[in-house]
Design a protein around this motif. Sequence first.
Motif, PDB file in Angstrom:
ATOM      1  N   GLY A  16       4.326  -8.237  -3.954  1.00 38.76           N
ATOM      2  CA  GLY A  16       3.175  -7.445  -4.390  1.00 38.76           C
ATOM      3  C   GLY A  16       3.556  -6.064  -4.893  1.00 38.76           C
ATOM      4  O   GLY A  16       3.003  -5.568  -5.858  1.00 38.76           O
ATOM      5  N   GLU A  39      -0.225  -9.488   0.434  1.00 44.23           N
ATOM      6  CA  GLU A  39      -1.295 -10.468   0.611  1.00 44.23           C
ATOM      7  C   GLU A  39      -0.739 -11.879   0.484  1.00 44.23           C
ATOM      8  O   GLU A  39       0.261 -12.123  -0.188  1.00 44.23           O
ATOM      9  CB  GLU A  39      -2.394 -10.255  -0.442  1.00 44.23           C
ATOM     10  CG  GLU A  39      -3.059  -8.899  -0.378  1.00 44.23           C
ATOM     11  CD  GLU A  39      -4.118  -8.742  -1.462  1.00 44.23           C
ATOM     12  OE1 GLU A  39      -4.763  -9.750  -1.797  1.00 44.23           O
ATOM     13  OE2 GLU A  39      -4.262  -7.631  -1.970  1.00 44.23           O
ATOM     14  N   ALA A  73       1.389  -0.098  -4.266  1.00 41.90           N
ATOM     15  CA  ALA A  73      -0.015  -0.133  -4.699  1.00 41.90           C
ATOM     16  C   ALA A  73      -0.772   1.099  -4.206  1.00 41.90           C
ATOM     17  O   ALA A  73      -1.964   1.024  -3.900  1.00 41.90           O
ATOM     18  CB  ALA A  73      -0.687  -1.407  -4.202  1.00 41.90           C
ATOM     19  N   ARG A 130       1.280  -3.714  -1.578  1.00 38.35           N
ATOM     20  CA  ARG A 130       0.375  -4.860  -1.583  1.00 38.35           C
ATOM     21  C   ARG A 130       1.066  -6.037  -0.904  1.00 38.35           C
ATOM     22  O   ARG A 130       2.067  -6.553  -1.384  1.00 38.35           O
ATOM     23  CB  ARG A 130      -0.003  -5.212  -3.015  1.00 38.35           C
ATOM     24  CG  ARG A 130      -1.100  -6.265  -3.097  1.00 38.35           C
ATOM     25  CD  ARG A 130      -1.563  -6.464  -4.518  1.00 38.35           C
ATOM     26  NE  ARG A 130      -2.666  -7.409  -4.586  1.00 38.35           N
ATOM     27  CZ  ARG A 130      -3.222  -7.825  -5.705  1.00 38.35           C
ATOM     28  NH1 ARG A 130      -2.758  -7.365  -6.872  1.00 38.35           N
ATOM     29  NH2 ARG A 130      -4.214  -8.686  -5.692  1.00 38.35           N
ATOM     30  N   LYS A 167      -4.313  -0.740  -2.965  1.00 37.07           N
ATOM     31  CA  LYS A 167      -4.655  -1.607  -4.092  1.00 37.07           C
ATOM     32  C   LYS A 167      -4.887  -0.782  -5.359  1.00 37.07           C
ATOM     33  O   LYS A 167      -5.785  -1.079  -6.167  1.00 37.07           O
ATOM     34  CB  LYS A 167      -5.879  -2.466  -3.784  1.00 37.07           C
ATOM     35  CG  LYS A 167      -5.691  -3.399  -2.606  1.00 37.07           C
ATOM     36  CD  LYS A 167      -6.906  -4.268  -2.371  1.00 37.07           C
ATOM     37  CE  LYS A 167      -6.693  -5.190  -1.163  1.00 37.07           C
ATOM     38  NZ  LYS A 167      -7.877  -6.037  -0.920  1.00 37.07           N
ATOM     39  N   ASN A 168      -4.121   0.285  -5.502  1.00 40.02           N
ATOM     40  CA  ASN A 168      -4.157   1.128  -6.712  1.00 40.02           C
ATOM     41  C   ASN A 168      -5.504   1.797  -6.954  1.00 40.02           C
ATOM     42  O   ASN A 168      -5.856   2.105  -8.097  1.00 40.02           O
ATOM     43  CB  ASN A 168      -3.755   0.306  -7.951  1.00 40.02           C
ATOM     44  CG  ASN A 168      -2.365  -0.254  -7.844  1.00 40.02           C
ATOM     45  OD1 ASN A 168      -1.454   0.424  -7.386  1.00 40.02           O
ATOM     46  ND2 ASN A 168      -2.192  -1.506  -8.260  1.00 40.02           N
ATOM     47  N   ARG A 169      -6.246   2.014  -5.905  1.00 37.20           N
ATOM     48  CA  ARG A 169      -7.560   2.639  -6.077  1.00 37.20           C
ATOM     49  C   ARG A 169      -7.430   4.170  -6.144  1.00 37.20           C
ATOM     50  O   ARG A 169      -6.829   4.788  -5.255  1.00 37.20           O
ATOM     51  CB  ARG A 169      -8.500   2.235  -4.947  1.00 37.20           C
ATOM     52  CG  ARG A 169      -8.947   0.783  -5.028  1.00 37.20           C
ATOM     53  CD  ARG A 169      -9.855   0.415  -3.897  1.00 37.20           C
ATOM     54  NE  ARG A 169      -9.178   0.546  -2.601  1.00 37.20           N
ATOM     55  CZ  ARG A 169      -9.673   0.076  -1.472  1.00 37.20           C
ATOM     56  NH1 ARG A 169     -10.825  -0.560  -1.456  1.00 37.20           N
ATOM     57  NH2 ARG A 169      -8.999   0.248  -0.346  1.00 37.20           N
TER      58      ARG A 169
END
Length: 343
Positions: free
Chosen positions: A32, A26, A35, A24, A76-78
């Motif tokens: 971050g 951002e 992720a 991550r 983003k950990n999806r």
Amino acid sequence: MQFIDRVEIEVEAGKGGDGIVAFRREKFVPAGGPAGGNGGYGGSVIFTAVENLQTLLDFRYNHRFQAENGARGGPKNRTGASGKNLMIEVPCGTVVYDMETGEVIGDLITHGQTLVVAQGGKGGLGNKHFLSNRNRAPEHALPGLPGEIKQLRLELKLLAEVGIIGLPNAGKSTLISALSAARPKIADYPFTTLVPNLGVVRKPTGDGTVFADIPGLIAGASQGAGLGHDFLRHIERTQVLLHLIDATSDDVVGDYQTIQQELKAYGHDLATRPQILALSKIDAVSSQNLNLSELATELNHLSHAPVFLISSVSGTGLEAMLQEIWSVCDRLKLAEMETTIFN
């Protein structure tokens, strides 16, 4: 409709989705970190029993079935989407065997019953999963696991309370057509019936009982002779056997003994199943040449089972025979209920 009661197929569950490596990065999100999301589960292959099918014909030309794979994980950990399960409809009464081990995986009897025959693979882990105090920026992820692949044999065993058995041309098809709305092919030569026929016979109460007309057995059927070997399995589930014997035969007692020997040789407790005997085609017998009552008495002494004199064409003796069938079925159901309660 073509009657198919045994098929071999291959099923493959979906592969799990791969986990991914992602970080991550951002604005306004300092440090971050990892992720990478996990992969989704692969879809499973599931059989569902339905009442509106009576044959395995759908599997005759389609031998391989594969469920959907799971999707890769996302940033983003999806977590990736799971693959859709593959739902396959089979007739009630289908037995599923693992061809490699010979074991029974399941027996689908009731409408709506389901059976998972191949489990989908688990999704792989993303690099987020490997975050630790020692490894603050893991750069590896795991691939998804493959789904199960199985070679299956499906066998259909008809669900009928009463199985009509006897030598070829004993009058089984004529009887089931006289008792129910079933309209099997009827002719005056042996082996007219090539597939089992089902018919629903109504009780005086309005309830329906399923009768199965099993293609004619012959001597050696249990070892593969004739058509009977292919269809003996269809009477394994029956509660009562209605044994039809052609009264015009030259050896009525011999005909009875032939069928009993085949039932005993086949096993599965068929020889000990409650039986009702019926001397059929009595309308075609001259009373001057043959004493039907003496034959019935002799068969009764041999079988210790009730014997009826019937004619499917004129309807003679059918009502009395049906009353005995209802009585035996009711006793068996009562005994089953008592066993269930006490257990």
